[in-house]
Design an enzyme around this catalytic site. Structure first.
Site, PDB file in Angstrom:
ATOM      1  N   ASP A 325       4.322  -9.175 -29.295  1.00  0.00           N
ATOM      2  CA  ASP A 325       5.504  -8.530 -28.742  1.00  0.00           C
ATOM      3  C   ASP A 325       5.360  -7.026 -28.960  1.00  0.00           C
ATOM      4  OD1 ASP A 325       8.645  -9.121 -28.035  1.00  0.00           O
ATOM      5  OD2 ASP A 325       8.415  -7.375 -29.334  1.00  0.00           O
ATOM      6  N   ILE A 326       5.613  -6.231 -27.910  1.00  0.00           N
ATOM      7  CA  ILE A 326       5.526  -4.783 -28.024  1.00  0.00           C
ATOM      8  C   ILE A 326       6.679  -4.281 -28.899  1.00  0.00           C
ATOM      9  CG2 ILE A 326       5.541  -2.586 -26.791  1.00  0.00           C
ATOM     10  CD1 ILE A 326       4.412  -4.028 -24.377  1.00  0.00           C
ATOM     11  N   GLU A 368       8.670  -8.256 -22.844  1.00  0.00           N
ATOM     12  CA  GLU A 368       7.540  -7.531 -23.418  1.00  0.00           C
ATOM     13  C   GLU A 368       6.668  -8.419 -24.286  1.00  0.00           C
ATOM     14  OE1 GLU A 368      11.170  -6.597 -26.085  1.00  0.00           O
ATOM     15  OE2 GLU A 368      10.746  -7.053 -23.983  1.00  0.00           O
TER      16      GLU A 368
END
Length: 444
Positions: A325-326, A368
């Site tokens: 996950d960003i 994301e």
């Protein structure tokens, strides 16, 4: 027995051709002067052709490639060829989801024309039997790339780099006022325009659309007449509801033609198989994430189930699942805007994909979040590989937004696991990485 036209009867004779010893700049100038999106490359000392597309030129421009280089120094697609005396049936055998166009040649292998899937479909099914079906029935995506009249042209060009839907709708005060296509980008490059200027100076306007109740036949006629690659579809109120490419329309035509050719004689049944196979290949479109160009969640879940079945059937080694996950992605959207957030997602997908092992599968889970299946990979090896990913991402400088990090979670397949249980553990591990400070790898 049904007779089919020859390749020479259906091929486009207006073809640009250039030797691979000539420069990229010469190719661009030819494409610009003749208003073409593609140019055929004659590979010297080989009976082989290549194809340089506008998307390739855009990618080279963004990579700051010197256009004075010879074409032979860059990567481009190889195009299969077919003799111009062969029948359309031979074209069908050559064309697939990767090679969707052919070069027509004579007996001495001189280039005589160019054949696309549209040429073939039009020749084998001229009436198309689609007068009554509206284009809305085959609208595969509502995804539209959007920019604003003040957006710099360079940013818009970046949005069109080798992504499935390579056009951008330009808005002013929430109303669409123009469109930017690969053709427009080609003109920018051909004129050596200043790409820091707003896209309003280079967009095509007004935006030409079709209504959702337009027949598929009329839609195909419109594309052919306008020489468009795609249709922008609007509803009764004039609101844009999606787009459909020529490829997607043709895929539906193939399917319909295959259905109507069922129960015919031997030759037609052979063609039916070819068309059905072609239509099946186009179903891959539904497995691709429109924004990033990698596999979507549906395709990931299919691959995960297949991996579990493989393990259970052959009792082979385990595999691992990685969620990433960003970090602080919302702040990227808040600070730089959603367009730049989308660019970051695309760039992240390319960066990960470039560093994947050949056996790994990457997909976008949603938002994301991304997910990677690592076959034949136990936990410790997965941790080692994932740590390399983490460092590569941490060291990368993303365009505009700069430094970006990700949090990773790993789970290993265990006896008795199903898709839900291994996904849940990887997801838990990822949130553990978030809770422990982000930009780290955790395993459950």
């Amino acid at each position: 027995m049904m007779e089919f036209p020859k390749v020479s009867d259906i091929s486009t004779k207006d073809v640009l051709c250039i030797k691979d010893s000539q420069t990229i700049q010469e190719a661009i100038e030819l494409m610009y002067e003749n208003n073409h999106r593609d140019i055929v490359i004659r590979i010297e000392n080989k009976q082989e052709f290549g194809l340089l597309k506008v998307n390739d030129v855009i990618r080279l421009k963004l990579q700051d490639i010197d256009f004075s280089q010879q074409i032979k120094t860059i990567k481009y697609d190889i195009v299969a060829s077919v003799n111009d005396n062969d029948s359309v049936l031979d074209c069908l055998k050559e064309i697939d989801s990767v090679n969707n166009c052919l070069c027509a040649v004579d007996d001495e292998y001189n280039l005589t024309g160019f054949v696309s899937y549209y040429d073939i479909v039009s020749s084998i099914d001229p009436q198309m039997m689609l007068e009554k079906r509206p284009v809305s029935e085959i609208l595969l995506t509502t995804h539209i790339k959007q920019a604003f009249v003040v957006t710099p042209a360079a940013e818009v060009a970046r949005m069109m780099d080798s992504i499935l839907y390579d056009c951008v709708i330009v808005d002013e005060e929430e109303s669409p006022v123009g469109i930017v296509t690969t053709k427009d980008v080609m003109q920018m490059l051909g004129n050596n325009e200043d790409l820091n200027k707003p896209i309003s100076e280079y967009m095509s306007t007004p935006l030409q659309t079709v209504r959702y109740d337009t027949s598929i036949k009329d839609a195909l006629d419109f594309i052919q007449k306008k020489h468009f690659k795609r249709l922008i579809v609007e509803n009764y109120d004039g609101k844009i509801i999606g787009q459909i490419t020529q490829e997607e329309i043709v895929a539906k035509v193939y399917s319909k033609w295959a259905e109507n050719m069922r129960d015919n004689d031997a030759e037609l049944r052979e063609i039916n198989k070819l068309l059905a196979a072609r239509a099946m290949k186009y179903e891959e479109l539904s497995t691709i994430d429109n924004l990033t160009g990698i596999f979507n969640r549906s395709k990931f879940e299919m691959e995960l189930r297949n991996e579990i079945k493989r393990i259970e059937r052959y009792t082979t080694d385990t595999f691992s699942l990685v969620f990433l996950d960003i970090d602080h992605f919302k702040s990227i959207n808040d600070k730089y805007g959603h367009l730049e957030g989308d660019n970051t997602l695309r760039d992240m997908a390319r960066l990960i994909e470039k560093n994947l092992r050949s056996t790994d599968t990457l997909a976008r889970w949603g938002g994301e979040e991304f997910v990677i299946i690592m076959p034949l990979t136990p936990m410790e090896l997965a941790r080692e590989v994932t740590e390399k990913f983490r460092k590569i991402i941490e060291q990368e400088q993303f365009y505009v937004v700069g430094s970006v990090t990700c949090s990773f979670g790993i789970s290993e397949f265990k006896k008795g696991d199903n898709a839900q249980s291994i996904i849940l553990r990887a997801d838990q591990a990822m949130y553990k990485a978030k809770a422990n400070g982000r930009n780290r790898v955790e395993a459950v």
